[in-house]
Design an enzyme around this catalytic site. Sequence first.
Site, short mmCIF file in Angstrom:
data_model
loop_
_atom_site.label_atom_id
_atom_site.label_comp_id
_atom_site.label_asym_id
_atom_site.label_seq_id
_atom_site.Cartn_x
_atom_site.Cartn_y
_atom_site.Cartn_z
N GLU A 250 10.16 7.63 -1.12
CA GLU A 250 8.94 8.06 -0.42
C GLU A 250 9.20 8.07 1.08
OE1 GLU A 250 5.50 5.62 -1.20
OE2 GLU A 250 5.97 5.46 -3.32
N GLU B 133 7.01 0.03 -6.51
CA GLU B 133 7.05 -1.05 -5.53
C GLU B 133 6.77 -2.42 -6.16
OE1 GLU B 133 4.57 0.05 -2.19
OE2 GLU B 133 6.15 1.34 -1.39
#
Length: 705
Positions: free
Chosen positions: A328, A172
Amino acid sequence: MPRLVLGNFVKFGVIMKKYEFISKDFPHFLHGGDYNPEQWLDTPEIIEEDVRLMKEANCNEMTVGIFSWAAIEKEEGVFDFSWLDLVIERIYENGGRVVLATPSGSRPMWMAEKYPEVMRANFRGERDEFGERHNHCRTSPIYREKVRIINEKLSERYGRHPAVVAWHLSNEYNTGLCLCDNCKKAFRVWLREKYGDIDAVNRAWWTSFWSHTYTSFESVNPPHDGAGESRLHGLNLDWKRFNSDMAVDFARAEAEAIRKYSSIPITTNFMGNYEGFDHYKMAEVLDVVSNDFYPRWHGNVDGMARSTAQIGALLRGLKGGRPFMVMESAPGTNLGGMGFAKLKSEREQFFEAMLYVATGADTVQYFQWRKSRGGWEKFHGAVVDHYGRSDTRIFRSISAVGEALGKLDGVLGMGIKSDVAIIRDYENLWAIDGKCIQTVVKSPLSAAHYDIYDGYFKAAWERGISADVIGFNEDFSKYKVICLSVPYLMNESKAEKIKRFVFEGGTLITTFLTAVADDTDLCYLGGVPGAALSSLFGLRAEEVDDYHGIDTTSKPRLANSVVYKGKSYGVAGIAECIIADGASTLAHFTGNIQKDMPAVLCNDYGKGRAYYIGYQPDNKFLADFMGDVFSELEISAESSVKPLSDGIRTLVREGDGEKYAFVFNTSEECGRVELSAEYTELLSGKRLSSEQTLDALSVLVLKIS
Ligand code: GAL
């Protein structure tokens, strides 16, 4: 209503091609997720049990190494890969595959202690202490060097290992705020490269206002709210560009280190609508994009499904339509939060996984495989609970997803065809946020932008019409309609591209505040829309009024409304005073300064047509208006599945002549559909035809050609 215009779309009717699989040696949906064996090195029996359980959960992939730097390089320059060798080997022996991460998202403590410059600094130059994650300085030469070394070592060791199917760069990426001397210097170098001399910067940023003229590049500091400059829009915008470029540059350096020894696909996990960096530029570094999805199941399911589909559209658009990875998603608890949150039922978990696939995913992955015993996320949803066994509700629901994915291999690589595209432009998003435009509060323009962007998508979604989200770099000629939302920042090449699109037969829809400022946020002279767009729209927007937005401190004294085809609609905020200059009026205002002025206009240009919505519309207007545009252009839903009840949504993936329809019942009630012929339903293996009933929150996957 003006005459019907149909474009000249040479590409329509062309059969879509199937896209490349993520792994050509493993043509299956990857189903697995984040696995952190470094937390269990002193209990090898747990790692062994994980390998066994993975198979039982119908998982075939584990994402390893994301936060494992401290376990690999315990001391500077001393590397221990033995545990990772074993884990990768065991997963592979058991039929699984690995997505291997580079560990740059979180560094070992020795590094921060020995080289404090790897941490970020505030505007006084004070460095953060060691801790947290995703908080390194992106310009630090030492950090970059340490990342290069470990990435090369990982790549050399595992880059050709048959178990490893893809690389996961860092975690991220975000742009955070670092105001250290390295970042300041890098910013000045970036500015020098962009502008050449400081006078050009002064002109571009209009620094003669308030006597802010810079005397040298060395005197330029990043903007910040502490004590210093924060009100130069050009500076704010360039700082955002610089930070975006640094994030992309950091990723590129990571990828180059990996590429030295490995040619398998490289990805990094995005965060949906996160705006911190230009995703189109980041995607250039990657072979495939991936995303972390955490949809909220607390409210309206159709709305949740729509926003998930909208993120799917964004992700596909980053790589020319190529399917993406769901890196995810949460097994069980559906918040990224670390406490207790709403659980997902088995049906919801299944629905969510199928939704990802229907919107263009070629993987379904989770955060996380096993719950950690301690640490910030110890209660976060996981396939394996602290309990440690497979006889749990969540484990069973994940196995069911895996079993279903095993029946859908044919869907892999299929794209999604859309006649409608909505533009996402990061530079414009930065320009309309709270730091640009004269306002100290969070800019209502960002909110207005997203309302309309979502309103376009919703209008299509509710009619079963697929919409893409694309950047300005995309080939516009694939689309019949392109929609822009508050495109305030517009340079001449973007303007030229939209003009050409319309001239050649396309339909463009835009809103108030189109092309107000150029790339450095200097207002166009000679009227709005600027950038030589007045001939495209046939109008001039003279003033900007606001009914509810900018002045958030007081209650609106006045309201206004718009009449379109005899129906009245509310004005949700901004309303321009528009003077038509060739365009025809489709809707007009009813009150105040704008009384009887045009609110929605349309202008024929070349073979196409441009619509201008000169105010902040509500979703009711957008739904009706877009419906008219769709029918004018004969854009309609997939015809093989006809919804007979509310909340039925059909999403189609296709390629090389094959077509799969995912039919969702987003309603909590039983739903019904009518099939146009007999089709195989892949999940049950049954042949289905005519009228079918769908349970609440259920899905059918039909092979329709
Ligand atoms: C993601 C992150 C994961 C984990 C997860 C929890 O944003 O990448 O490492 O923290 O959130 O929901």
